[in-house]
Design a protein around this motif. Structure first.
Motif, PDB file in Angstrom:
ATOM      1  N   THR A  46      20.556  42.774  52.288  1.00 34.77           N
ATOM      2  CA  THR A  46      19.237  43.266  52.671  1.00 34.77           C
ATOM      3  C   THR A  46      18.318  43.282  51.467  1.00 34.77           C
ATOM      4  O   THR A  46      18.744  43.092  50.333  1.00 34.77           O
ATOM      5  N   ASN A  47      17.061  43.562  51.729  1.00 36.83           N
ATOM      6  CA  ASN A  47      16.099  43.782  50.653  1.00 36.83           C
ATOM      7  C   ASN A  47      16.170  45.224  50.169  1.00 36.83           C
ATOM      8  O   ASN A  47      15.453  45.601  49.252  1.00 36.83           O
ATOM      9  N   CYS A  48      16.990  46.011  50.800  1.00 34.92           N
ATOM     10  CA  CYS A  48      17.168  47.411  50.434  1.00 34.92           C
ATOM     11  C   CYS A  48      18.127  47.507  49.251  1.00 34.92           C
ATOM     12  O   CYS A  48      18.848  46.558  48.960  1.00 34.92           O
ATOM     13  N   PRO A  49      18.186  48.667  48.608  1.00 30.10           N
ATOM     14  CA  PRO A  49      19.033  48.799  47.408  1.00 30.10           C
ATOM     15  C   PRO A  49      20.510  49.035  47.719  1.00 30.10           C
ATOM     16  O   PRO A  49      21.187  49.772  47.014  1.00 30.10           O
ATOM     17  N   ASN A 120      34.647  52.688  41.001  1.00 34.06           N
ATOM     18  CA  ASN A 120      34.261  51.355  40.531  1.00 34.06           C
ATOM     19  C   ASN A 120      32.883  50.949  41.046  1.00 34.06           C
ATOM     20  O   ASN A 120      32.097  50.326  40.334  1.00 34.06           O
ATOM     21  N   LYS A 121      32.593  51.284  42.313  1.00 37.02           N
ATOM     22  CA  LYS A 121      31.296  50.941  42.903  1.00 37.02           C
ATOM     23  C   LYS A 121      30.321  52.122  42.881  1.00 37.02           C
ATOM     24  O   LYS A 121      29.205  52.008  43.389  1.00 37.02           O
ATOM     25  N   LYS A 122      30.768  53.252  42.329  1.00 35.82           N
ATOM     26  CA  LYS A 122      29.964  54.479  42.274  1.00 35.82           C
ATOM     27  C   LYS A 122      29.504  54.907  43.669  1.00 35.82           C
ATOM     28  O   LYS A 122      28.327  55.176  43.894  1.00 35.82           O
ATOM     29  N   VAL A 123      30.459  54.929  44.589  1.00 34.79           N
ATOM     30  CA  VAL A 123      30.187  55.393  45.947  1.00 34.79           C
ATOM     31  C   VAL A 123      31.071  56.608  46.201  1.00 34.79           C
ATOM     32  O   VAL A 123      32.295  56.527  46.098  1.00 34.79           O
ATOM     33  N   PHE A 124      30.413  57.724  46.498  1.00 34.67           N
ATOM     34  CA  PHE A 124      31.101  58.977  46.757  1.00 34.67           C
ATOM     35  C   PHE A 124      30.558  59.533  48.068  1.00 34.67           C
ATOM     36  O   PHE A 124      29.367  59.432  48.337  1.00 34.67           O
ATOM     37  N   GLY A 125      31.436  60.102  48.857  1.00 31.47           N
ATOM     38  CA  GLY A 125      30.941  60.615  50.118  1.00 31.47           C
ATOM     39  C   GLY A 125      31.975  61.388  50.895  1.00 31.47           C
ATOM     40  O   GLY A 125      33.048  61.734  50.394  1.00 31.47           O
ATOM     41  N   MET A 126      31.636  61.632  52.154  1.00 35.05           N
ATOM     42  CA  MET A 126      32.496  62.383  53.056  1.00 35.05           C
ATOM     43  C   MET A 126      32.387  61.759  54.445  1.00 35.05           C
ATOM     44  O   MET A 126      31.284  61.434  54.895  1.00 35.05           O
ATOM     45  N   GLU A 181      33.498  51.892  52.817  1.00 33.71           N
ATOM     46  CA  GLU A 181      34.406  51.235  51.884  1.00 33.71           C
ATOM     47  C   GLU A 181      33.796  50.022  51.204  1.00 33.71           C
ATOM     48  O   GLU A 181      34.176  49.661  50.095  1.00 33.71           O
ATOM     49  N   THR A 182      32.854  49.355  51.873  1.00 31.14           N
ATOM     50  CA  THR A 182      32.264  48.133  51.317  1.00 31.14           C
ATOM     51  C   THR A 182      30.856  48.352  50.763  1.00 31.14           C
ATOM     52  O   THR A 182      30.203  47.396  50.358  1.00 31.14           O
ATOM     53  N   MET A 183      30.403  49.599  50.773  1.00 25.58           N
ATOM     54  CA  MET A 183      29.066  49.932  50.292  1.00 25.58           C
ATOM     55  C   MET A 183      28.947  49.617  48.796  1.00 25.58           C
ATOM     56  O   MET A 183      29.826  49.961  47.996  1.00 25.58           O
ATOM     57  N   THR A 184      27.883  48.920  48.449  1.00 25.57           N
ATOM     58  CA  THR A 184      27.543  48.701  47.031  1.00 25.57           C
ATOM     59  C   THR A 184      26.062  48.993  46.861  1.00 25.57           C
ATOM     60  O   THR A 184      25.255  48.726  47.741  1.00 25.57           O
ATOM     61  N   TRP A 185      25.749  49.570  45.730  1.00 29.95           N
ATOM     62  CA  TRP A 185      24.350  49.886  45.404  1.00 29.95           C
ATOM     63  C   TRP A 185      23.782  48.804  44.501  1.00 29.95           C
ATOM     64  O   TRP A 185      24.490  48.246  43.671  1.00 29.95           O
TER      65      TRP A 185
END
Length: 186
Positions: A46-49, A120-126, A181-185
């Motif tokens: 996407t064009n989103c971050p 590794n991808k700096k993704v944290f959540g619940m 799981e596949t989210m990247t910023w």
């Protein structure tokens, strides 16, 4: 008169004799056996971050950086909302938790929290699994804690009956986990 009485007696005895069978037992209510095709994931750029993988069998619509993932056969939609963090991560986290607990505790049988950490991808959540006849059966939030924040929730367009929609719920929950799981910023 005696002949007519004999006919009735024979008829009653015959009906009684042939109608004596096993007791009739009512059958239990049945449930549909729902099966869905195996998911096929593809990267959504996407064009989103952010980017993530999405089930290519679902239909996507978006407005700005908020997405709706539609599952027409299941009558379900996953709503993804992206927000930029402006030194308000505590408020965003509190809002996400309030959405889960304040809105769903009346109808939910239980709410299971499943933390998600990908350093590794700096993704944290619940990830929240909501049991029972609540409006939504799964919610999540994902963040990098400094710039990006995303929430997701699924809604089924049918009267909540947890047992009936369990196969669809599991299918969509797996897709939502895949998004996390596949989210990247960027």
């Amino acid at each position: 008169m005696k002949l007519q009485f004999t006919k009735y007696l024979i008829l009653i005895l015959a009906l009684g004799f042939f109608s004596c069978k096993d007791e009739v037992v009512p059958k239990p209510n049945s449930q549909l056996s729902l099966e869905y095709p195996a998911p096929q994931y593809a990267a959504l750029t996407t064009n989103c971050p952010f980017s993530f993988e999405v089930n290519s069998l679902a239909n996507l619509t978006h407005t700005s950086c908020s997405y709706e993932i539609h599952y027409p056969k299941m009558k379900a939609t996953v709503y993804l909302t992206y927000k930029v963090v402006h030194n308000d991560i505590d408020k965003l986290l509190q809002d996400a938790q309030n959405l889960t607990y304040k809105l769903h505790t009346l109808k939910a049988d239980d709410i299971e929290e499943q933390p998600f950490v990908n350093p590794n991808k700096k993704v944290f959540g619940m990830f929240y699994k909501v049991g029972g006849n609540a409006a939504t059966n799964a919610l999540f939030y994902a963040t990098d804690s400094t710039k990006h924040f995303m929430t997701g929730s699924v809604y089924f367009y049918a009267k909540p009956n947890y047992d009936s929609i369990l196969p669809a719920t599991k299918y969509v929950q797996d897709d939502m986990r895949r998004i996390m799981e596949t989210m990247t910023w960027k």
